[in-house]
Each structure stands twice: as structure tokens, then as C-alpha cells.
Design an enzyme around this catalytic site. Structure first.
Site, PDB file in Angstrom:
ATOM      1  N   GLU A 130      46.271  46.797  38.837  1.00  0.00           N
ATOM      2  CA  GLU A 130      46.316  46.860  40.309  1.00  0.00           C
ATOM      3  C   GLU A 130      47.189  48.027  40.778  1.00  0.00           C
ATOM      4  O   GLU A 130      46.886  48.685  41.782  1.00  0.00           O
ATOM      5  CB  GLU A 130      46.821  45.515  40.844  1.00  0.00           C
ATOM      6  CG  GLU A 130      46.865  45.363  42.356  1.00  0.00           C
ATOM      7  CD  GLU A 130      45.496  45.231  43.019  1.00  0.00           C
ATOM      8  OE1 GLU A 130      44.551  45.931  42.624  1.00  0.00           O
ATOM      9  OE2 GLU A 130      45.397  44.443  43.975  1.00  0.00           O
ATOM     10  N   THR A 183      44.051  51.299  49.934  1.00  0.00           N
ATOM     11  CA  THR A 183      45.287  50.516  50.025  1.00  0.00           C
ATOM     12  C   THR A 183      46.508  51.443  50.040  1.00  0.00           C
ATOM     13  O   THR A 183      47.452  51.226  50.811  1.00  0.00           O
ATOM     14  CB  THR A 183      45.380  49.544  48.827  1.00  0.00           C
ATOM     15  OG1 THR A 183      44.239  48.689  48.872  1.00  0.00           O
ATOM     16  CG2 THR A 183      46.633  48.707  48.886  1.00  0.00           C
TER      17      THR A 183
HETATM   18  N1  LIG Z   1      37.184  48.439  38.642  1.00  0.00           N
HETATM   19  C1  LIG Z   1      37.537  48.884  39.840  1.00  0.00           C
HETATM   20  N2  LIG Z   1      37.160  48.210  40.951  1.00  0.00           N
HETATM   21  C2  LIG Z   1      37.490  48.653  42.182  1.00  0.00           C
HETATM   22  N3  LIG Z   1      38.219  49.760  42.411  1.00  0.00           N
HETATM   23  C3  LIG Z   1      38.625  50.474  41.347  1.00  0.00           C
HETATM   24  C4  LIG Z   1      38.310  50.063  40.023  1.00  0.00           C
HETATM   25  N4  LIG Z   1      38.871  50.951  39.175  1.00  0.00           N
HETATM   26  C5  LIG Z   1      39.483  51.878  39.908  1.00  0.00           C
HETATM   27  N5  LIG Z   1      39.350  51.605  41.236  1.00  0.00           N
HETATM   28  C6  LIG Z   1      39.876  52.415  42.356  1.00  0.00           C
HETATM   29  O1  LIG Z   1      40.717  51.597  43.176  1.00  0.00           O
HETATM   30  C7  LIG Z   1      40.580  51.967  44.557  1.00  0.00           C
HETATM   31  C8  LIG Z   1      40.194  50.738  45.380  1.00  0.00           C
HETATM   32  O2  LIG Z   1      41.252  49.866  45.434  1.00  0.00           O
HETATM   33  P1  LIG Z   1      41.924  49.455  46.808  1.00  0.00           P
HETATM   34  O3  LIG Z   1      43.122  48.646  46.430  1.00  0.00           O
HETATM   35  O4  LIG Z   1      42.110  50.671  47.648  1.00  0.00           O
HETATM   36  O5  LIG Z   1      40.798  48.566  47.486  1.00  0.00           O
HETATM   37  P2  LIG Z   1      40.582  47.000  47.491  1.00  0.00           P
HETATM   38  O6  LIG Z   1      40.946  46.486  46.138  1.00  0.00           O
HETATM   39  O7  LIG Z   1      39.225  46.707  47.982  1.00  0.00           O
HETATM   40  O8  LIG Z   1      41.564  46.571  48.631  1.00  0.00           O
HETATM   41  P3  LIG Z   1      42.594  45.376  48.880  1.00  0.00           P
HETATM   42  O9  LIG Z   1      43.500  45.438  47.675  1.00  0.00           O
HETATM   43  O10 LIG Z   1      43.221  45.735  50.163  1.00  0.00           O
HETATM   44  O11 LIG Z   1      41.837  44.113  48.969  1.00  0.00           O
HETATM   45  C9  LIG Z   1      39.489  52.998  44.627  1.00  0.00           C
HETATM   46  O12 LIG Z   1      40.103  54.285  44.689  1.00  0.00           O
HETATM   47  C10 LIG Z   1      38.759  52.854  43.309  1.00  0.00           C
HETATM   48  O13 LIG Z   1      38.181  54.064  42.851  1.00  0.00           O
HETATM   49  N1  LIG Z   2      49.535  43.292  50.083  1.00  0.00           N
HETATM   50  C1  LIG Z   2      48.675  44.408  49.826  1.00  0.00           C
HETATM   51  C2  LIG Z   2      47.280  43.904  49.587  1.00  0.00           C
HETATM   52  C3  LIG Z   2      46.276  44.993  49.349  1.00  0.00           C
HETATM   53  O1  LIG Z   2      46.172  45.300  48.004  1.00  0.00           O
HETATM   54  C4  LIG Z   2      48.691  45.322  51.042  1.00  0.00           C
HETATM   55  O2  LIG Z   2      48.460  44.797  52.137  1.00  0.00           O
HETATM   56  O3  LIG Z   2      48.949  46.508  50.899  1.00  0.00           O
END
Ligand SMILES: Nc1ncnc2c1ncn2[C@@H]1O[C@H](COP(=O)(O)OP(=O)(O)OP(=O)(O)O)[C@@H](O)[C@H]1O
Ligand SMILES: N[C@@H](CCO)C(=O)O
Length: 308
Positions: A130, A183
Site C-alpha cells: 500500500e 491518493t
Molecule cells: N495492483 C494494483 N492495483 C491498483 N493500483 C495499483 C496496483 N499496483 C500499483 N498501483 C498503483 O497505485 C495507484 C492507485 O492507488 P491509489 O491509492 O491512488 O488509489 P485507490 O487504491 O483506488 O484509492 P484509495 O486508497 O483512496 O481507496 C496507481 O498509481 C496505480 O498505478
Molecule cells: N486514509 C487514506 C485512505 C486512502 O488510501 C487517505 O484518505 O489518504
């Protein structure tokens, strides 16, 4: 005899839940990724297939690979793992796309190893993945995915996760406008310091929210679902946020706010009928714009990641 292959459902999750920035989260049921993980003779972690979204196959650049590498560096098995990822959760959606991958790989590997690690340890490895996506180690999406239901992360170092009760009539509604918010960007816009009076309001609400879950006190839940710390800053990144929130509250939601780092917006409601009315109200707002969107109504998934 341990299995050689496992297929799992890794659900989407809602982090922050209004009053609990970086500590509170809950697990959804109607949307999630699927993953297949199998043992292979060659040592290491190999992402062999990704369907749904364009993401790196290189294990060191994919959150699923980074968390898996952290786990095998500790477990030292004399074989490796191949990972297939079938993504339904759009990256940058705010419903834990990166978290579903980071936690799914280590949940599956732990199963294939015969469960040497407990849920907290699995979450700890997932945090390494993460961190690649968000630039910091936080577990408020990972913990609800791995433990199920509502969770509170009391500390990330050392990691301590509290599993909270889920009142039986609580349902979630999600609207996901199809814009991407990273994020790391949504974290960067937050001020580094906050007025003490806002901090007092926020921790009073967080404590009350946890109490409301324990007592199934829906009126208290409603009063507690407020965010004076993060929402005022991040809501500017989400078109029509104020209208969606107002519409949700006017149609019976207990509360509504940004899901994770956005752009998704979540609402909690008592009863599935209310949750569906809230969905309709949210859809009405975005239907009048040119922005594409998806909506989901979900029960709270108290099981978390599961084998399928
Ligand atoms: N297996 C994967 N799944 C999703 N995103 C990935 C993965 N591997 C790498 N990434 C990268 O992580 C980023 C997306 O993560 P981000 O935390 O921004 O979004 P999210 O997980 O949907 O959001 P949140 O954590 O707010 O719910 C992108 O830049 C993406 O390319
Ligand atoms: N607590 C995190 C969750 C998103 O990964 C944020 O709000 O930035």
C-alpha cells in the site's frame, strides 16, 4: 497437505468513514477484484496476468507484488508464487483498489503456506505494498479487507487493529465519478496542522461513532458521521460533492462523505431500501452532468477477503 493454488475475492473498502481519517474503515461486498495465486518451482513473485486495468506486471512496481515480496522475504519458502489479477476496482477510485491487490496477494500466499501468519501480520505485509501507491504506510483500507466489517487501526507501528461490531441494518451506497484522484495527491493537499477546536470535534465524533457501532445506536451514528478535518479540503477535488452529500442526507442517509481519498463518495443508511433511495438521489445529481459514474449498494461484508 497445503494447496498449490487458490482463487480469492478481494473486496473494495471504504477508508476514513468521515470522522476517522487514516484509522477507520469498512468492507464492501458488491465490488472487488479476483486473484489467482499458485505455487511455482522458481523462487520469487511473478505477476503473470492482469486483466481489467493497465498496471505493471513487474512485481516491484505492483502493490500486489511488493506486499508478496515482503511476505516471502520473511517466510523464505523454497518455491515461488505466480499471481493473476482480475481487476474490477478502478485504480484511483477511492474504494481501495491498491489495497485490494496488496492485501489479496498476501492473504492468498498465507493460505497456500498453511496460514503461518495471523490477520494482523498479514495486514503488516500488505502495508508494504500500500505504501508504494500512497507514499505512506496506512492500513485503513487493508484492515477491513483482511478482518471484514468495520475496523479501527489503533497504531501502525506496531500494527494494532481493532475489529468493531457491524450493526445488522447498516448498508453502504457508493457513487464513483469516473475521474482519477491519486491518493498521494489527495494527501499532499492536506494542511500539516489543524486548530485544536477542530481536533476536539473530530475525536469526539470518532469516539461516538465507535460507541454507536457497539450499541447499534443509529441516531448517534448519524450525529457522529462528520468530518471537520479532511472533507473541507478534499471535497474541492470532487465535482458536485456538496450536492451529492445534501441529496444523500435528504433521502434518508445517516451520513455521507468522501470514500478514502476520493473521488468516490459513500453514504451509510439504515436498511437496504434507504440505501437504494440514496443511490437514486446520488445518481440524479451526476445524471445532470457530463461526468460518467458508477454506483453500488452493498451490505457491510463482515467476512472480508474470501476464497472462491
Ligand atoms: N495492483 C494494483 N492495483 C491498483 N493500483 C495499483 C496496483 N499496483 C500499483 N498501483 C498503483 O497505485 C495507484 C492507485 O492507488 P491509489 O491509492 O491512488 O488509489 P485507490 O487504491 O483506488 O484509492 P484509495 O486508497 O483512496 O481507496 C496507481 O498509481 C496505480 O498505478
Ligand atoms: N486514509 C487514506 C485512505 C486512502 O488510501 C487517505 O484518505 O489518504
Amino acid at each position: 497437505m497445503n494447496k498449490n493454488e487458490i482463487k480469492i475475492f478481494s473486496p473494495a473498502t471504504v477508508a476514513n468513514v468521515s470522522c476517522g481519517y487514516d484509522v477507520l474503515g469498512f468492507c464492501l461486498d458488491t465490488i472487488g477484484d479476483e486473484m489467482v495465486v499458485r505455487k511455482t518451482d522458481r523462487k520469487g513473485i511473478y505477476i503473470t496476468k492482469i486483466e481489467g486495468y493497465d498496471l505493471p506486471l513487474d512485481a516491484t512496481k505492483n502493490v500486489a507484488g511488493v506486499s508478496a515480496l515482503a511476505m516471502i522475504a520473511d517466510a523464505k519458502p523454497n518455491f515461488g508464487f505466480e499471481i493473476e489479477i482480475y481487476k474490477n476496482i478502478k485504480p484511483g477510485s477511492g474504494i481501495g483498489s491498491s489495497s485490494a491487490s496488496a492485501s489479496g496477494s498476501v492473504f492468498a500466499i498465507n493460505e497456500l503456506l498453511g496460514r503461518p501468519y495471523n490477520k494482523t501480520q498479514v495486514t503488516d505485509f500488505a502495508m508494504k505494498g500500500e505504501a508504494l501507491a500512497s507514499g505512506s504506510e496506512h492500513a485503513d483500507n487493508l484492515a477491513p479487507g483482511i478482518f471484514g466489517g468495520f475496523t479501527l487501526v489503533r497504531s501502525t507501528s506496531p500494527l494494532e487493529v481493532l475489529q468493531l461490531p457491524t450493526p445488522k441494518d447498516v448498508y453502504a451506497t457508493i457513487i464513483h465519478p469516473q475521474i482519477e484522484i491519486k491518493t498521494s495527491d489527495a494527501r499532499a493537499i492536506l494542511p500539516k496542522t489543524f486548530p485544536l477546536k477542530d481536533a476536539i470535534t473530530q475525536w469526539a465524533n470518532l469516539g461516538s461513532f465507535v460507541h454507536a457501532l457497539h450499541t447499534s445506536d443509529y441516531e448517534l451514528l448519524k450525529r457522529s458521521l462528520q468530518d471537520v478535518i479532511v472533507e473541507p479540503h478534499r471535497s474541492q477535488l470532487i465535482p458536485h460533492f456538496a450536492e451529492v452529500k445534501l441529496a444523500a442526507l435528504a433521502h434518508g442517509a445517516l451520513g455521507a462523505s468522501i470514500s478514502g481519498a476520493g473521488p468516490s463518495i459513500f453514504a451509510l443508511s439504515k436498511g437496504i431500501e434507504n440505501a437504494k433511495n440514496v443511490e437514486k438521489a446520488m445518481r440524479n445529481v451526476y445524471s445532470k452532468t457530463s461526468i460518467a459514474f458508477e454506483t453500488y449498494v452493498s451490505k457491510i461484508n463482515t467476512e472480508g477477503i474470501r476464497e472462491i
